[in-house]
Each structure stands twice: as structure tokens, then as C-alpha cells.
Write a protein that holds these residues in place. Structure first.
Motif, PDB file in Angstrom:
ATOM      1  N   ASP A  60       0.856  -1.190   0.000  1.00 60.36           N
ATOM      2  CA  ASP A  60       0.000   0.000   0.000  1.00 60.36           C
ATOM      3  C   ASP A  60       0.894   1.243   0.000  1.00 60.36           C
ATOM      4  OD1 ASP A  60      -1.785   2.080   0.491  1.00 60.36           O
ATOM      5  OD2 ASP A  60      -2.994   0.917   1.879  1.00 60.36           O
ATOM      6  N   VAL A  61       0.756   2.073  -1.032  1.00 66.07           N
ATOM      7  CA  VAL A  61       1.631   3.242  -1.187  1.00 66.07           C
ATOM      8  C   VAL A  61       1.082   4.485  -0.500  1.00 66.07           C
ATOM      9  CG1 VAL A  61       2.375   2.326  -3.420  1.00 66.07           C
ATOM     10  CG2 VAL A  61       0.559   4.062  -3.334  1.00 66.07           C
ATOM     11  N   THR A  62      -0.090   4.393   0.100  1.00 66.70           N
ATOM     12  CA  THR A  62      -0.785   5.583   0.605  1.00 66.70           C
ATOM     13  C   THR A  62       0.051   6.377   1.598  1.00 66.70           C
ATOM     14  OG1 THR A  62      -2.889   4.426   0.326  1.00 66.70           O
ATOM     15  CG2 THR A  62      -2.897   6.406   1.700  1.00 66.70           C
ATOM     16  N   ALA A  63       0.817   5.696   2.441  1.00 62.96           N
ATOM     17  CA  ALA A  63       1.561   6.390   3.501  1.00 62.96           C
ATOM     18  C   ALA A  63       2.847   7.050   3.008  1.00 62.96           C
ATOM     19  CB  ALA A  63       1.898   5.399   4.619  1.00 62.96           C
ATOM     20  N   PHE A  64       3.264   6.757   1.773  1.00 62.07           N
ATOM     21  CA  PHE A  64       4.538   7.286   1.282  1.00 62.07           C
ATOM     22  C   PHE A  64       4.338   8.664   0.658  1.00 62.07           C
ATOM     23  CE2 PHE A  64       5.082   2.560   0.506  1.00 62.07           C
ATOM     24  CZ  PHE A  64       5.732   2.352   1.731  1.00 62.07           C
ATOM     25  N   GLN A  65       5.214   9.583   1.031  1.00 68.53           N
ATOM     26  CA  GLN A  65       5.128  10.946   0.520  1.00 68.53           C
ATOM     27  C   GLN A  65       6.108  11.215  -0.611  1.00 68.53           C
ATOM     28  OE1 GLN A  65       2.658  13.060   1.598  1.00 68.53           O
ATOM     29  NE2 GLN A  65       2.051  11.168   2.664  1.00 68.53           N
ATOM     30  N   GLU A  66       7.150  10.376  -0.716  1.00 72.25           N
ATOM     31  CA  GLU A  66       8.172  10.570  -1.735  1.00 72.25           C
ATOM     32  C   GLU A  66       8.468   9.246  -2.434  1.00 72.25           C
ATOM     33  OE1 GLU A  66       9.297  13.435  -2.534  1.00 72.25           O
ATOM     34  OE2 GLU A  66       8.505  14.607  -0.853  1.00 72.25           O
ATOM     35  N   PRO A  67       8.875   9.303  -3.703  1.00 71.81           N
ATOM     36  CA  PRO A  67       9.201   8.062  -4.430  1.00 71.81           C
ATOM     37  C   PRO A  67      10.306   7.251  -3.751  1.00 71.81           C
ATOM     38  CG  PRO A  67       9.046   9.924  -5.944  1.00 71.81           C
ATOM     39  CD  PRO A  67       8.978  10.491  -4.562  1.00 71.81           C
ATOM     40  N   GLU A  68      11.240   7.937  -3.095  1.00 67.05           N
ATOM     41  CA  GLU A  68      12.351   7.237  -2.447  1.00 67.05           C
ATOM     42  C   GLU A  68      11.856   6.338  -1.310  1.00 67.05           C
ATOM     43  OE1 GLU A  68      13.704  10.640  -4.673  1.00 67.05           O
ATOM     44  OE2 GLU A  68      12.241  10.476  -3.033  1.00 67.05           O
ATOM     45  N   GLU A  69      10.799   6.771  -0.620  1.00 64.96           N
ATOM     46  CA  GLU A  69      10.240   5.937   0.446  1.00 64.96           C
ATOM     47  C   GLU A  69       9.666   4.646  -0.121  1.00 64.96           C
ATOM     48  OE1 GLU A  69       7.765   8.036   3.413  1.00 64.96           O
ATOM     49  OE2 GLU A  69       8.178   9.834   2.213  1.00 64.96           O
ATOM     50  N   LEU A  70       8.982   4.761  -1.258  1.00 66.21           N
ATOM     51  CA  LEU A  70       8.417   3.574  -1.904  1.00 66.21           C
ATOM     52  C   LEU A  70       9.528   2.633  -2.357  1.00 66.21           C
ATOM     53  CD1 LEU A  70       6.184   1.892  -3.182  1.00 66.21           C
ATOM     54  CD2 LEU A  70       6.255   3.430  -5.161  1.00 66.21           C
ATOM     55  N   GLU A  71      10.564   3.180  -2.947  1.00 61.62           N
ATOM     56  CA  GLU A  71      11.681   2.349  -3.411  1.00 61.62           C
ATOM     57  C   GLU A  71      12.315   1.589  -2.256  1.00 61.62           C
ATOM     58  OE1 GLU A  71      16.020   2.916  -5.582  1.00 61.62           O
ATOM     59  OE2 GLU A  71      14.433   4.400  -5.943  1.00 61.62           O
ATOM     60  N   THR A  72      12.495   2.253  -1.141  1.00 59.42           N
ATOM     61  CA  THR A  72      13.078   1.598   0.039  1.00 59.42           C
ATOM     62  C   THR A  72      12.183   0.468   0.530  1.00 59.42           C
ATOM     63  OG1 THR A  72      14.212   3.619   0.724  1.00 59.42           O
ATOM     64  CG2 THR A  72      13.838   1.955   2.421  1.00 59.42           C
ATOM     65  N   ALA A  73      10.872   0.729   0.570  1.00 56.79           N
ATOM     66  CA  ALA A  73       9.930  -0.297   1.044  1.00 56.79           C
ATOM     67  C   ALA A  73       9.942  -1.524   0.125  1.00 56.79           C
ATOM     68  CB  ALA A  73       8.529   0.288   1.130  1.00 56.79           C
ATOM     69  N   ILE A  74      10.033  -1.290  -1.181  1.00 52.77           N
ATOM     70  CA  ILE A  74      10.081  -2.424  -2.118  1.00 52.77           C
ATOM     71  C   ILE A  74      11.351  -3.232  -1.894  1.00 52.77           C
ATOM     72  CG2 ILE A  74      10.275  -3.075  -4.548  1.00 52.77           C
ATOM     73  CD1 ILE A  74       8.488  -0.687  -5.220  1.00 52.77           C
ATOM     74  N   ARG A  75      12.478  -2.567  -1.759  1.00 52.17           N
ATOM     75  CA  ARG A  75      13.742  -3.279  -1.538  1.00 52.17           C
ATOM     76  C   ARG A  75      13.672  -4.144  -0.282  1.00 52.17           C
ATOM     77  NH1 ARG A  75      17.776  -1.821  -4.884  1.00 52.17           N
ATOM     78  NH2 ARG A  75      17.635   0.205  -5.954  1.00 52.17           N
ATOM     79  N   GLU A  76      13.059  -3.625   0.753  1.00 51.66           N
ATOM     80  CA  GLU A  76      12.961  -4.374   2.006  1.00 51.66           C
ATOM     81  C   GLU A  76      12.037  -5.589   1.882  1.00 51.66           C
ATOM     82  OE1 GLU A  76      11.679  -1.479   4.809  1.00 51.66           O
ATOM     83  OE2 GLU A  76      13.678  -0.591   5.086  1.00 51.66           O
TER      84      GLU A  76
END
Length: 374
Positions: free
Chosen positions: A259-275
Motif C-alpha cells: 500500500d503506497v498511501t503512507a509514502f510521501q516521496e518516491p524514495e520511500e516507496l523504493e526503500t519499502a520495495i527493496r525491504e
């Protein structure tokens, strides 16, 4: 007492819907699964005396000649070691057709190849000194009589282990080729163990005094059909059947919803995917929720690189957050005009169905206006 390796739904020869290099590697890896099963059965620590193949050994009834030769070679290894092999055709490798592999190779197929079109006692085996009565069938189009779930099963014999092998659907009528089986009738037949194939996710159910078990598909076929990742071994002949699952060394298919709703920046999403990634798995990450930023899926995929044998990002988000859309609508641009007009339509929409269509139109339209893709 003896131990059995229960196999089903190996689907040798299956090619997944993946890009060519990955598809061929997954194809080759799947075709090595039978060798891994034979290696397991030959391991003296496992004490396997009998191998059951409960249908869909192959993904179709006419597998490649080289695959057939390798399969026969592997099963012959079992015979040479004194391990008995029982093969039941399934609905993918169906025996119905004149050119079916089991018709063409019947004369040299290792072990016992079941060809009876209706449930029957097909053999009485001696397994490590124990008597084993074997009940089985091979669905054959135009010959097998299926009018609702099958109920006419031969009764268990009085002495020894009563073992049944079917490739079918327990208490579920998905059509004739799914071979529906009546659970009450199977329970009444009095078998000790019912080895089943056809249901890929595996599972077991007590039927009368016996146990019905779907071994499941060891190696997955896709993200919606990921397989069990384990072998099924059963101990028979000394009280109730005892089943254990042994981990298999197969490449897993992993599906992650993020769920991407909580991410404010693309970098946060990228980090979450990597994890979330498993470096040893075939991965699909489905993005859901609402976006607070422009999503450059191709750029994100490129930045992530190749951390897994295969990684697929799927955009299933509901689009941008209301705040982002209001900001775009205020722009003196074509895309601002586009959003304003569709928001007006959304405000006057007739119902949830129409509103959803308009929201998807805003989403896809904005992607197109910025040169993105879904």
C-alpha cells in the motif's frame, strides 16, 4: 510399515508467461524437479519404498521427446533401486488421445502405469513384506462414465494396507475432466490412504478411517499458483497414515501487496520495495492505495535493478490523492483542464460504477499526458 513419496502435479514441460531468458530458466528448473524427487526417494535416510505419481506428471499429453526420455530414465533409477513406482495419468497428460505419451510409451514405462478408465483394484503389491491393495483409475474421455461425482469405488480388502490413487476433485464438480470424487463414497470404501492430485495448493482431509491427501504442486506455475515448496511423504502400515512435509529446493514465486498511501516521496516507496524483496524468489510487487506523487514505474524498475531472478512491478493504485488532483486541476495547462472536466463529471456521476470509470480515466489520462504507462 513402509514409507511412500506421494507426488502430483509436477507439470514437467510447463513454460511460464515470463520474458524469454527467465522463462527458459524456469522451464529448465521445473524439468529438474523429478530428478530431485528421485534423489530424495533414493536417500537411504528417507526409507522410501514406494513412489506414487497422482497425475499431471507432464503439463500436456505430448511432451517433448527429450523430456520423455529423461523422465523414463529417472523413474528407471527408482526401479533399479527396488523402489516401486505407480503412475496415474492426469487431466493435463490425459491418456485419452491416441498420441498420448502414456499410450505411446506404455510398453516401456517404468513400474505400474494405471490405465483403467473407472475406479478398480489394479494391483496387490508387496512392499517391505507388507501387503498393499492398490485402487486407482485413469480418466479417459468417452470411456470414463462421469455423471456427477464418482461413487462406485471398490471396497477395501480385509488384510493389509488399502491405498487409492486418483487425479480428481474431492466433493467439487468442476466438470468431467476434473474427475469429481464423492467424499462419502470414498470414506465408505474404507481405504487407509487416498493419494490425490489436481489441487495444486495441497491439503488433507479425514475420510472415515483413512486420510485423503493432496500432495500439491511442488514448484509453482505463477504468482497466482505458487506451489507448495515441499514434498509429501507418508508412513503406512502401522496404525493411521502419518504425513510429513519435507522442504523442496525450488525457486519460490512470491507475491507482495504494498500500500503506497503512507509514502510521501518516491524514495520511500523504493526503500519499502527493496525491504520486501526475496533475492532467491520470482517476485511480483503489486502497488495499491493512493499516490501522493507521480509514479514513474519504468524508472523505479530500472533503479531497483535485478535483485531477484525476476521482479515485476504492477500498478494497481487507485490514482493520486485528492490533494494532488486538486493541485493539478488548478494548473493553467492541458492536464489541468483535463482533470477539472473529469472532476466535474465525477461530482455528477450516477453511481459507484460510473464513478470508478471516471477515476480510472483520470488516472490513465494523466499517465498518458506525462508519457507514462500502466
Amino acid at each position: 510399515m513402509f514409507r511412500v513419496l506421494h507426488l502430483a502435479d509436477l507439470h514437467l514441460g510447463y513454460r511460464p508467461d515470463l520474458p524469454a531468458p527467465v522463462r527458459e530458466e524456469v522451464y529448465r528448473a521445473r524439468n529438474r524437479v523429478l530428478q530431485a524427487a528421485v534423489d530424495l526417494a533414493l536417500d537411504p535416510r528417507q526409507g522410501i519404498s514406494l513412489v506414487l505419481i497422482a497425475g499431471d506428471l507432464f503439463d500436456n499429453h505430448r511432451p517433448e521427446a527429450s523430456l520423455v526420455e529423461e523422465t523414463i530414465r529417472q523413474l528407471t533409477r527408482l526401479e533399479a533401486a527396488g523402489i516401486q513406482v505407480i503412475t496415474v495419468p492426469g487431466n493435463h497428460d490425459e491418456i485419452t488421445y491416441n498420441d498420448a505419451v502414456y499410450r505411446r510409451e506404455a510398453g516401456r514405462w517404468p513400474g505400474l502405469l494405471v490405465t483403467d478408465p473407472m475406479p478398480a483394484k489394479v494391483a496387490t503389491l508387496k512392499v517391505k513384506g507388507d501387503t498393499c491393495h492398490l485402487m486407482a483409475m485413469a480418466y479417459t474421455g468417452g470411456v470414463t462414465r462421469v455423471d456427477g461425482p464418482l461413487k462406485a469405488f471398490p471396497p477395501a480388502e480385509g488384510e493389509g494396507v488399502n491405498l487409492a490413487v486418483f487425479h480428481g476433485s474431492l466433493d467439487w464438480d468442476g466438470g468431467e475432466r476434473s474427475l469429481p470424487l464423492d467424499g462419502e463414497a470414498l470414506a465408505a470404501a474404507g481405504y487407509d490412504y487416498i493419494a490425490l492430485g489436481h489441487i495444486h495448493r495441497g491439503g488433507q482431509r479425514r475420510l472415515g478411517r483413512g486420510l485423503a491427501v493432496y500432495a500439491g504442486m511442488v514448484a509453482g506455475k505463477g504468482f497466482a499458483d505458487p506451489g507448495t515448496g515441499s514434498w509429501t511423504i507418508v508412513t503406512l502400515g502401522d496404525g493411521p497414515a502419518r504425513v510429513e512435509q519435507v522442504p523442496a529446493r525450488v525457486t519460490p514465486w512470491r507475491l507482495v501487496d504494498l500500500d503506497v498511501t503512507a509514502f510521501q516521496e518516491p524514495e520511500e516507496l523504493e526503500t519499502a520495495i527493496r525491504e520486501a524483496l526475496d533475492p532467491g524468489a520470482l517476485m511480483q510487487v503489486r502497488l495499491t492505495g493512493s499516490l501522493a506523487f507521480d509514479l514513474d514505474l519504468e524508472g523505479l524498475q530500472a533503479r531497483l535493478g535485478h535483485p531477484c531472478p525476476y521482479l515485476e512491478l504492477v500498478n494497481e493504485t487507485a490514482g493520486w490523492t485528492p490533494e494532488i488532483l486538486e493541485s493539478i486541476a488548478a494548473e493553467p495547462t492541458i492536464r489541468g483542464l483535463f482533470v477539472r472536466r473529469l472532476q466535474e463529471k465525477l461530482a455528477g456521476s450516477a453511481g459507484p460504477g460510473e464513478a470508478e470509470v471516471i477515476r480510472r480515466a483520470i488516472f490513465r489520462g494523466l499517465l498518458a499526458l506525462k508519457g507514462g504507462s500502466r
